[in-house]
Design a protein around this motif. Sequence first.
Motif, mmCIF file in Angstrom:
data_model
loop_
_atom_site.group_PDB
_atom_site.id
_atom_site.type_symbol
_atom_site.label_atom_id
_atom_site.label_comp_id
_atom_site.label_asym_id
_atom_site.label_seq_id
_atom_site.Cartn_x
_atom_site.Cartn_y
_atom_site.Cartn_z
ATOM 1 N N THR A 70 0.799 -1.384 0.593
ATOM 2 C CA THR A 70 0.154 -0.128 -0.163
ATOM 3 C C THR A 70 0.448 1.299 0.082
ATOM 4 O O THR A 70 0.427 2.118 -0.171
ATOM 5 C CB THR A 70 -0.494 -0.086 1.498
ATOM 6 O OG1 THR A 70 -0.249 0.009 2.704
ATOM 7 C CG2 THR A 70 -1.966 -1.316 1.353
ATOM 8 N N LEU A 71 2.149 0.979 0.169
ATOM 9 C CA LEU A 71 2.614 2.062 -0.025
ATOM 10 C C LEU A 71 3.741 2.302 -0.262
ATOM 11 O O LEU A 71 4.047 3.468 -1.258
ATOM 12 C CB LEU A 71 3.522 2.745 1.452
ATOM 13 C CG LEU A 71 4.372 3.278 1.825
ATOM 14 C CD1 LEU A 71 2.992 5.081 1.726
ATOM 15 C CD2 LEU A 71 4.885 3.998 3.224
ATOM 16 N N THR A 72 4.933 1.361 -0.282
ATOM 17 C CA THR A 72 6.378 0.525 -1.704
ATOM 18 C C THR A 72 5.863 1.042 -3.400
ATOM 19 O O THR A 72 6.450 1.277 -3.828
ATOM 20 C CB THR A 72 6.936 -0.123 -0.503
ATOM 21 O OG1 THR A 72 7.503 -0.134 0.232
ATOM 22 C CG2 THR A 72 8.617 0.045 -1.421
ATOM 23 N N SER A 73 5.113 0.033 -2.822
ATOM 24 C CA SER A 73 4.312 -0.162 -4.491
ATOM 25 C C SER A 73 4.234 0.627 -4.784
ATOM 26 O O SER A 73 4.365 1.420 -6.164
ATOM 27 C CB SER A 73 4.272 -1.427 -4.505
ATOM 28 O OG SER A 73 4.483 -2.098 -4.047
ATOM 29 N N VAL A 74 3.388 1.657 -4.300
ATOM 30 C CA VAL A 74 2.662 2.712 -4.905
ATOM 31 C C VAL A 74 3.957 3.697 -5.310
ATOM 32 O O VAL A 74 3.107 4.847 -5.850
ATOM 33 C CB VAL A 74 1.445 2.770 -3.829
ATOM 34 C CG1 VAL A 74 0.190 4.713 -4.753
ATOM 35 C CG2 VAL A 74 0.170 1.670 -4.275
ATOM 36 N N SER A 75 4.543 3.926 -4.178
ATOM 37 C CA SER A 75 5.202 5.309 -3.748
ATOM 38 C C SER A 75 6.208 5.401 -5.351
ATOM 39 O O SER A 75 6.313 5.780 -5.970
ATOM 40 C CB SER A 75 6.278 5.332 -2.436
ATOM 41 O OG SER A 75 5.409 5.632 -1.726
ATOM 42 N N SER A 76 6.652 3.420 -6.063
ATOM 43 C CA SER A 76 7.674 3.584 -6.804
ATOM 44 C C SER A 76 7.138 3.654 -8.127
ATOM 45 O O SER A 76 7.385 3.809 -9.428
ATOM 46 C CB SER A 76 7.909 2.243 -6.948
ATOM 47 O OG SER A 76 9.297 2.396 -5.584
ATOM 48 N N HIS A 77 5.425 3.550 -8.160
ATOM 49 C CA HIS A 77 4.409 3.323 -9.467
ATOM 50 C C HIS A 77 3.514 3.638 -8.368
ATOM 51 O O HIS A 77 2.386 3.034 -8.733
ATOM 52 C CB HIS A 77 4.455 1.630 -10.073
ATOM 53 C CG HIS A 77 5.568 1.250 -10.459
ATOM 54 N ND1 HIS A 77 6.311 1.436 -11.543
ATOM 55 C CD2 HIS A 77 6.660 0.737 -8.961
ATOM 56 C CE1 HIS A 77 7.329 0.771 -11.661
ATOM 57 N NE2 HIS A 77 7.674 0.003 -9.930
ATOM 58 N N PRO A 78 3.104 5.031 -8.592
ATOM 59 C CA PRO A 78 2.042 6.227 -8.807
ATOM 60 C C PRO A 78 0.634 6.119 -9.839
ATOM 61 O O PRO A 78 -0.746 5.907 -8.964
ATOM 62 C CB PRO A 78 2.152 7.696 -8.476
ATOM 63 C CG PRO A 78 3.792 7.022 -8.936
ATOM 64 C CD PRO A 78 4.460 6.127 -9.105
ATOM 65 N N ASP A 79 1.046 4.973 -10.228
ATOM 66 C CA ASP A 79 -0.054 4.632 -11.828
ATOM 67 C C ASP A 79 -1.361 3.530 -10.843
ATOM 68 O O ASP A 79 -2.813 3.735 -11.638
ATOM 69 C CB ASP A 79 0.361 4.960 -13.195
ATOM 70 C CG ASP A 79 1.430 3.646 -12.740
ATOM 71 O OD1 ASP A 79 2.784 4.038 -12.434
ATOM 72 O OD2 ASP A 79 0.902 2.275 -13.580
ATOM 73 N N LEU A 80 -0.376 2.746 -9.867
ATOM 74 C CA LEU A 80 -1.379 1.684 -9.369
ATOM 75 C C LEU A 80 -1.895 2.078 -8.311
ATOM 76 O O LEU A 80 -3.381 1.492 -8.266
ATOM 77 C CB LEU A 80 -0.297 1.095 -8.439
ATOM 78 C CG LEU A 80 0.530 0.577 -9.973
ATOM 79 C CD1 LEU A 80 1.686 -0.564 -8.978
ATOM 80 C CD2 LEU A 80 0.041 -0.687 -10.571
ATOM 81 N N GLY A 81 -1.761 3.311 -8.108
ATOM 82 C CA GLY A 81 -2.950 3.885 -6.749
ATOM 83 C C GLY A 81 -4.113 4.020 -7.792
ATOM 84 O O GLY A 81 -4.448 4.867 -8.356
ATOM 85 N N PRO A 82 -5.161 5.017 -6.241
ATOM 86 C CA PRO A 82 -4.528 4.678 -5.001
ATOM 87 C C PRO A 82 -5.618 3.559 -4.622
ATOM 88 O O PRO A 82 -6.354 2.907 -5.195
ATOM 89 C CB PRO A 82 -5.702 5.774 -4.709
ATOM 90 C CG PRO A 82 -6.876 6.169 -5.484
ATOM 91 C CD PRO A 82 -6.218 5.893 -6.955
#
Length: 382
Positions: free
Chosen positions: A34-46
């Motif tokens: 919920t944090l590391t992956s989304v921070s590295s690839h913002p297009d996955l969020g939210p």
Amino acid sequence: MIPEQRQKPRTDRRVSWDVLRVVAIGCVLLHHATLTSVSSHPDLGPLPFTFPMSMGASTLMVVSAFFACVSLDSGKPGRFLWRRLARLLPAYMAAVLLTFAVQRWIAPEGWSQLDGRDVVYNLLLINQWMPDVDIVDFAYWTVPVQIAAFIAGALLVKRLRGTRLRVFLWALIVTPLLLRPLLDHSHTLFVVYNGFALHRAQLFAAGIAIWLWHKDRLKTPHLVALLTATLVAQAVHTTEYGSTLGFAVLLLMVCAAAAGPDWLFFSPIARPVTWLAGISYGVYLVHQQIGTVVMDRMHAVGLRSWWLLAGFVTSALVLGWAMTKFVERPAYKLLTQIQSGRSGSSPRRSEPSVLPVSHPRTALADPLTELRLAGPLSAQLR
């Protein structure tokens, strides 16, 4: 004749350690998804929520140190080290190759800049000594740290006793703090500091201290002082004060598992919890980068939010189970049989423990029973 003590039935394994490990690995999964992956690839969020607490892996290091002490106290240092390496390294090497392959051939083009040189240095566990080498998966920082700690433990176990050991624990906590201001002035010191992960040393001091306390070799006020210093060091090294508070709660849980009665109120779910604890090392090795790629592929076909989180967790569990069943356990069995054959003895049992490397039932320690336990994201320097 079978010795009398061999005829005594063993009590049930303590579920408290299984629960603690599952909680810790759960924190790791949620934080990275919920944090590391989304921070590295913002297009996955939210994603449906964010779990900002980086505390699970640190707790696993404390537990690892605790049970390293259990094994070293009841077995030969050389055998302890061989069996820990037999647990850690084959699965780690397989995970490095698998994670590299997923990023190279399944992830979208440009996802990763890893090359063969990076993989070789990661397999050799020297990537942290090479600033220009990329780590295959940032979650792997725990593996070289554990191996360095296990080697140090095997070498020092017969030399550090009593007062010397207590002084050593304080040195593990205080020395890295004193060196921090010097890092900007010496590249060599920075490389050594980061290569040995000295900013993680307080985690092993905490695990050893809790074990000494559990064995009535350390008074409660001294333990409180050491754990308080550990938390201060953790806050200074990470600058993540909320996560440090969460880590403090998990440290209390470790103390409760070490000293208190078993957590029998978890008995109704003991079986799935034990299964999850048993595959937790495999889950840890394959969850972060591969899970992020899974989220990306799901996102590409239109899935969002809870579906992505479910895909991350499911891929971690499935691949973690496969890594445990087809790599970790067979390799451990083979390597420990080789060691036993060379020493002229047979393995304690034909099948390796289903439990992870930092669980009480290790290669050199019997399952910790009620009787024996009755006593009191980043690999870079932050």
